[in-house]
Design a protein around this motif. Structure first.
Motif, mmCIF file in Angstrom:
data_model
loop_
_atom_site.group_PDB
_atom_site.id
_atom_site.type_symbol
_atom_site.label_atom_id
_atom_site.label_comp_id
_atom_site.label_asym_id
_atom_site.label_seq_id
_atom_site.Cartn_x
_atom_site.Cartn_y
_atom_site.Cartn_z
ATOM 1 N N LEU A 9 0.842 -1.201 0.000
ATOM 2 C CA LEU A 9 0.000 0.000 0.000
ATOM 3 C C LEU A 9 0.877 1.250 0.000
ATOM 4 N N ALA A 12 5.677 4.720 -1.188
ATOM 5 C CA ALA A 12 6.565 5.463 -0.273
ATOM 6 C C ALA A 12 8.014 5.292 -0.719
ATOM 7 N N ARG A 13 8.840 6.170 -0.214
ATOM 8 C CA ARG A 13 10.271 6.126 -0.521
ATOM 9 C C ARG A 13 10.870 4.758 -0.174
ATOM 10 N N ILE A 14 10.482 4.229 1.000
ATOM 11 C CA ILE A 14 11.031 2.955 1.462
ATOM 12 C C ILE A 14 10.701 1.801 0.500
ATOM 13 N N LEU A 78 2.963 3.199 4.977
ATOM 14 C CA LEU A 78 2.357 4.528 4.809
ATOM 15 C C LEU A 78 2.860 5.456 5.910
ATOM 16 N N ALA A 79 2.504 6.734 5.796
ATOM 17 C CA ALA A 79 2.818 7.670 6.885
ATOM 18 C C ALA A 79 2.223 7.103 8.178
ATOM 19 N N GLY A 127 7.270 -3.604 11.669
ATOM 20 C CA GLY A 127 8.468 -3.779 10.849
ATOM 21 C C GLY A 127 9.735 -3.139 11.400
ATOM 22 N N MET A 129 13.213 -3.903 10.822
ATOM 23 C CA MET A 129 14.095 -4.746 10.008
ATOM 24 C C MET A 129 15.442 -5.011 10.691
HETATM 25 N N1 NAP Z 1 12.281 0.323 7.940
HETATM 26 C C1 NAP Z 1 12.894 1.347 7.398
HETATM 27 O O1 NAP Z 1 14.099 1.329 7.087
HETATM 28 C C2 NAP Z 1 12.124 2.598 7.144
HETATM 29 C C3 NAP Z 1 12.741 3.663 6.517
HETATM 30 C C4 NAP Z 1 11.976 4.787 6.261
HETATM 31 C C5 NAP Z 1 10.655 4.799 6.679
HETATM 32 N N2 NAP Z 1 10.107 3.763 7.333
HETATM 33 C C6 NAP Z 1 8.695 3.781 7.733
HETATM 34 O O2 NAP Z 1 7.971 3.505 6.536
HETATM 35 C C7 NAP Z 1 6.817 4.328 6.479
HETATM 36 C C8 NAP Z 1 6.929 5.192 5.228
HETATM 37 O O3 NAP Z 1 8.024 6.086 5.342
HETATM 38 P P1 NAP Z 1 8.629 6.813 4.038
HETATM 39 O O4 NAP Z 1 9.498 7.906 4.556
HETATM 40 O O5 NAP Z 1 9.191 5.814 3.122
HETATM 41 O O6 NAP Z 1 7.275 7.392 3.458
HETATM 42 P P2 NAP Z 1 7.028 8.569 2.422
HETATM 43 O O7 NAP Z 1 7.975 8.505 1.303
HETATM 44 O O8 NAP Z 1 6.867 9.814 3.200
HETATM 45 O O9 NAP Z 1 5.587 8.109 1.897
HETATM 46 C C9 NAP Z 1 4.481 7.895 2.772
HETATM 47 C C10 NAP Z 1 3.213 7.888 1.904
HETATM 48 O O10 NAP Z 1 2.999 9.201 1.380
HETATM 49 C C11 NAP Z 1 2.646 9.127 0.019
HETATM 50 N N3 NAP Z 1 3.683 9.867 -0.757
HETATM 51 C C12 NAP Z 1 4.947 9.491 -1.047
HETATM 52 N N4 NAP Z 1 5.586 10.428 -1.799
HETATM 53 C C13 NAP Z 1 4.673 11.421 -1.958
HETATM 54 C C14 NAP Z 1 4.695 12.644 -2.643
HETATM 55 N N5 NAP Z 1 5.791 13.036 -3.318
HETATM 56 N N6 NAP Z 1 3.592 13.425 -2.632
HETATM 57 C C15 NAP Z 1 2.485 13.019 -1.970
HETATM 58 N N7 NAP Z 1 2.397 11.847 -1.308
HETATM 59 C C16 NAP Z 1 3.467 11.068 -1.298
HETATM 60 C C17 NAP Z 1 2.647 7.658 -0.401
HETATM 61 O O11 NAP Z 1 1.300 7.160 -0.467
HETATM 62 P P3 NAP Z 1 0.556 7.157 -1.882
HETATM 63 O O12 NAP Z 1 1.514 6.518 -2.848
HETATM 64 O O13 NAP Z 1 -0.687 6.384 -1.667
HETATM 65 O O14 NAP Z 1 0.319 8.603 -2.210
HETATM 66 C C18 NAP Z 1 3.385 6.962 0.714
HETATM 67 O O15 NAP Z 1 2.912 5.694 1.012
HETATM 68 C C19 NAP Z 1 6.745 5.095 7.782
HETATM 69 O O16 NAP Z 1 5.959 4.376 8.704
HETATM 70 C C20 NAP Z 1 8.187 5.119 8.251
HETATM 71 O O17 NAP Z 1 8.271 5.207 9.657
HETATM 72 C C21 NAP Z 1 10.801 2.662 7.546
#
Ligand code: NAP
Length: 334
Positions: A9, A12-14, A78-79, A127, A129
């Motif tokens: 779903l 996201a960047r991840i 997701l966020a 998660g 990792m």
């Molecule tokens: N395990 C790890 O190493 C790791 C690393 C980073 C983050 N995380 C976790 O993973 C989750 C996501 O983090 P993230 O930083 O990867 O998320 P993110 O890039 O901020 O994206 C979050 C959500 O926002 C939407 N989105 C992404 N880019 C966008 C843009 N340019 N404009 C508008 N909406 C946008 C996407 O949903 P839609 O595609 O539906 O719009 C996406 O699922 C969080 O819970 C975070 O804590 C884990």
């Protein structure tokens, strides 16, 4: 069933990192990804693993993924504030769920997710990792084998200067999921909790807040009782740090890159009163690959995940108490 069929779903960047891992896992397959932004699902497949473009379905929105008849498990990156509503839909559609950290930003939401997962008989995991990397398993072995003596103190630090493109992570107050506490704090705090036998008794933290009420930096203490304690420092303003260090009466051990192992290789440095200083290099490993392989095995063999429900509950309980401590500027009992 010898493979788990996955849906993702959000683009996201991840996902750029994790998508090829899910798709190429030995016991999992990627069926579909959905995004609320038209075409973002397709373009992330193209960016992450272009060979999959005709193999993995992409949808606008989440419902087609959540209700997909072929999909058994859903990955939710997701966020943070969107985790609960989407995970509930997935659970109620009888899908297993792997939710990025933190599982939710309220203890009551974690309780709801856990009870619904039980009711619908699906597996749920938060998660983290890093907990699957052999370097962290080695640290836990050292703690268990008692070569450091019982853990009396531990310290963790996670920081990097936040880039302007990521400022949407700090555009809302902490209580709505903005800032370092809910973003990198889950790692720093989860890791410390793994180093002690007891659950936290009380916490205290102070933050530097921005104009939106999001914390740019937070420093805190966790009291595990019986004079066992931990401190942490997380920041979007300091240079990169990703480390944890554990201290007992007989020795100390540190992972210098616990959440971001360099080139997938790991390292544990330790010293004991008896034998002096040691540096141990841990072989190459992808923590995401190991995490998904493990979660797939749990589904296929119907076994409980290594990161338990109670662990997720205590993680969010501790984060919520820290959030309260920041606003009260006082200790908060858990
Ligand atoms: N395990 C790890 O190493 C790791 C690393 C980073 C983050 N995380 C976790 O993973 C989750 C996501 O983090 P993230 O930083 O990867 O998320 P993110 O890039 O901020 O994206 C979050 C959500 O926002 C939407 N989105 C992404 N880019 C966008 C843009 N340019 N404009 C508008 N909406 C946008 C996407 O949903 P839609 O595609 O539906 O719009 C996406 O699922 C969080 O819970 C975070 O804590 C884990």
């Amino acid at each position: 069933m010898n493979k788990v069929n996955w849906g993702i779903l959000g683009a996201a960047r991840i996902v750029e990192k994790v998508l090829p891992i899910i798709a190429n896992s030995i016991n999992g397959e990627l069926i579909a990804i959905g995004s609320r932004r038209t075409e973002a699902a397709k373009s992330i497949i193209n960016k992450a693993n272009p060979e999959l473009i005709n193999k993995v379905q992409s949808f606008n929105g989440f419902d087609s993924v959540i209700n997909h008849p072929k999909i058994n498990a859903i990955y939710i990156p997701l966020a943070n504030e969107d985790h609960t509503t989407t995970a509930l839909k997935a659970i109620r559609s009888k899908k297993h769920v792997l939710i990025e950290k933190p599982m939710a930003i309220k203890t009551s939401d974690v309780e709801l997710l856990l009870s619904e997962a039980k009711k619908f008989d699906v597996t749920i995991m938060e998660g983290f990792m890093y907990a699957f990397h052999p370097q962290f398993e080695r640290l836990l072995d050292m703690i268990k084998s008692n070569i450091l003596g019982e853990t009396h103190y531990a310290h963790s630090m996670f920081s990097f200067p936040i880039q302007p493109a990521r400022h949407y992570r700090i555009n809302r107050p902490i209580r709505l999921g903005g800032g370092a506490l809910w973003d990198i704090g889950p790692y720093a705090i989860h890791t410390l909790r793994q180093c002690f036998k007891e659950n936290p008794k009380r916490v205290y933290a102070q933050s530097k807040l921005n104009e939106h009420g999001a914390d740019l930096s937070t420093t805190g203490m966790i009291d595990f009782g019986q004079n066992k304690r931990a401190t942490f420092d997380i920041s979007f303003e300091c240079t990169r740090r990703s480390e944890v260090e554990v201290f007992g009466p007989s020795g100390r051990a540190k992972i210098p890159t616990v959440w971001q192992p360099e080139d997938q290789k790991g390292k544990v440095v330790y010293s004991t009163e008896k034998s002096g200083f040691h540096e141990e290099i841990v072989p190459m490993a992808s923590h995401f690959e190991l995490e998904f392989k493990h979660f797939n095995e749990c589904i296929l063999k119907n076994t409980p995940p290594k990161l338990t429900s109670q662990d997720a509950l205590w993680n969010v309980k501790t984060l919520e108490a820290l959030q309260e401590s920041i606003s009260l500027n006082n200790w908060v009992d858990i």
